[in-house]
Design an enzyme around this catalytic site. Structure first.
Site, PDB file in Angstrom:
ATOM      1  N   GLU A 177      -8.712  -4.647  15.407  1.00 46.43           N
ATOM      2  CA  GLU A 177      -9.321  -4.588  16.743  1.00 46.43           C
ATOM      3  C   GLU A 177     -10.813  -4.908  16.707  1.00 46.43           C
ATOM      4  O   GLU A 177     -11.637  -4.019  16.496  1.00 46.43           O
ATOM      5  CB  GLU A 177      -9.106  -3.195  17.368  1.00 46.43           C
ATOM      6  CG  GLU A 177      -9.729  -3.100  18.762  1.00 46.43           C
ATOM      7  CD  GLU A 177      -9.579  -1.726  19.415  1.00 46.43           C
ATOM      8  OE1 GLU A 177      -9.099  -0.795  18.755  1.00 46.43           O
ATOM      9  OE2 GLU A 177      -9.955  -1.611  20.593  1.00 46.43           O
ATOM     10  N   LYS A 219      -5.669  -6.797  18.213  1.00 50.11           N
ATOM     11  CA  LYS A 219      -6.000  -6.099  19.462  1.00 50.11           C
ATOM     12  C   LYS A 219      -7.371  -6.556  19.927  1.00 50.11           C
ATOM     13  O   LYS A 219      -8.396  -5.973  19.571  1.00 50.11           O
ATOM     14  CB  LYS A 219      -5.979  -4.581  19.231  1.00 50.11           C
ATOM     15  CG  LYS A 219      -6.397  -3.759  20.442  1.00 50.11           C
ATOM     16  CD  LYS A 219      -5.998  -2.302  20.301  1.00 50.11           C
ATOM     17  CE  LYS A 219      -6.558  -1.476  21.451  1.00 50.11           C
ATOM     18  NZ  LYS A 219      -5.961  -0.146  21.543  1.00 50.11           N
TER      19      LYS A 219
HETATM   20  P1  13P Z   1      -9.083   1.103  26.253  1.00 53.02           P
HETATM   21  O1  13P Z   1      -7.812   0.440  26.707  1.00 53.02           O
HETATM   22  O2  13P Z   1      -9.458   2.293  27.070  1.00 53.02           O
HETATM   23  O3  13P Z   1     -10.197   0.118  26.034  1.00 53.02           O
HETATM   24  O4  13P Z   1      -8.760   1.738  24.827  1.00 53.02           O
HETATM   25  C1  13P Z   1      -8.034   1.014  23.923  1.00 53.02           C
HETATM   26  C2  13P Z   1      -8.459   1.370  22.565  1.00 53.02           C
HETATM   27  O5  13P Z   1      -7.677   1.835  21.773  1.00 53.02           O
HETATM   28  C3  13P Z   1      -9.860   1.135  22.190  1.00 53.02           C
HETATM   29  O6  13P Z   1     -10.004   1.263  20.813  1.00 53.02           O
END
Ligand code: 13P
Length: 340
Positions: A177, A219
């Site tokens: 991510e 992600k």
């Molecule tokens: P949000 O969808 O609130 O951005 O959170 C997703 C997430 O896991 C951020 O690390």
């Protein structure tokens, strides 16, 4: 590493019609969410809130996996059942956030780097034994005011790749991510340029660190302007720019892309995902891995009261179903009126 097994899990995480619930808020972050609904941030309240989602069977049919925080993966429900078991019984895969938050990176124009590599090789097998089949590590990239610096970008991409390499060693699917923030005044072109740079560098580092792309899930953020940008973007523009950017950067060996919501409204996050899947023509599955955009409505419906649990579960079901439909490109704004 058993790549076939990793690939199977990664594919299950992005199964069309389902997506990932990010319920891995740190104790400090969930405090902010609880403050907004007037709930005290105790261990029991955190447990009760998360338990209500995992027990919402109808909603969980749209949830392929749940990202947990360290506290939650060891926690038991009120009746003594491990929360991990509730998730498994609902047909979803338990996962775990393994990063340990951010630290300012010295001499890097205000950039941060994500901590948590020290000791990770010891923690991962314990999480696996506890039921986790995937993990998450979030790198945070600020695209405003000349950021990111080259130092910030390289440090974050390298840490993501080290983490992903370790996860695969222990047969855990890494969610990679790299989040380009949407809080600032960056316009959509700036988000595009920074996201492109971050993704290119991240995949380069994943290659250097021998990460098997077939056994991971990406992600990313969508390509949206910052919230304080002078000009906001249409659903169409966000969908087209996001697909274009990802096509240019993400190899087709990656099974799926599960977006973060990042501060988009519930309905915006759903509309963007739906439009992208309607347009189609990309080599990966595209679904959600939302925290706020899935939980805002149930949190406000619950407000810490036991008599509101059914209402909160209905609100969660509605958002999960809307996003499940979006992952199939079958969501329409009219469907929002069917909210409980
Ligand atoms: P949000 O969808 O609130 O951005 O959170 C997703 C997430 O896991 C951020 O690390």
């Amino acid at each position: 590493m058993n790549l076939d097994a990793l690939n199977k899990i990664a594919n299950a995480m992005v199964e069309p019609g389902r997506g990932i619930l990010a319920a891995d808020e740190s104790t400090a972050t969930i405090k902010k969410r609880f403050d907004a609904i007037g709930v005290e941030n105790t261990e029991d309240n955190r447990r009760d809130y998360r338990e209500l989602m995992f027990r919402a069977k109808d909603a969980m049919q749209y949830v392929s996996g749940v990202i947990l925080y360290d506290e939650t993966i060891w926690q038991k429900a009120k009746d003594g059942a491990p929360l991990v078991k509730l998730i498994e019984q609902a047909g979803a895969i338990p996962g775990i956030k393994v990063d340990e938050g951010l630290r300012a990176l010295a001499g890097a124009r205000g950039d941060f780097v994500t901590c948590g590599l020290d000791g990770l090789a010891t923690r991962l097998p314990k999480y696996r034994e506890q039921g986790a089949r995937f993990a998450k590590w979030r790198a945070v990239i600020d695209p405003t005011h000349g950021r990111p610096s080259y130092a910030g970008l390289i440090a974050n991409a390298h840490a993501l790749a080290r983490y992903a390499n370790l996860c695969q060693e222990f047969d855990i699917v890494p969610i990679v991510e790299p989040e380009v923030l949407m809080d600032g005044d960056n316009d959509i072109d700036a988000t595009y340029a920074v996201t492109e740079w971050v993704l290119k560098e991240t995949f380069q580092q994943l290659y250097y660190l021998n990460v098997a792309l077939e056994g991971m899930v990406l992600k990313p953020n969508m390509i949206v302007p910052g919230k304080k940008a002078a000009k906001q973007a249409s659903v169409e523009e966000v969908a087209e720019r996001t697909i274009k950017c990802l096509k240019a950067c993400v190899p087709s060996a990656v099974p799926g892309i599960a977006y973060l919501s990042g501060g988009q409204s519930d309905e915006e996050a759903t509309a963007h995902l739906a439009r992208m899947n309607e347009i189609g023509g990309f080599p990966w599955k595209m679904t959600f891995s939302y925290g706020r955009a899935l939980q805002h409505a149930p949190q406000h419906a619950w407000a810490g009261k036991v008599e509101n649990v059914a209402k909160a579960q209905a609100a969660f079901l509605h958002r999960a179903r809307m996003n499940g439909l979006a992952s199939l490109g079958k969501w329409k704004p009219d469907l929002e009126k069917q909210a409980a």
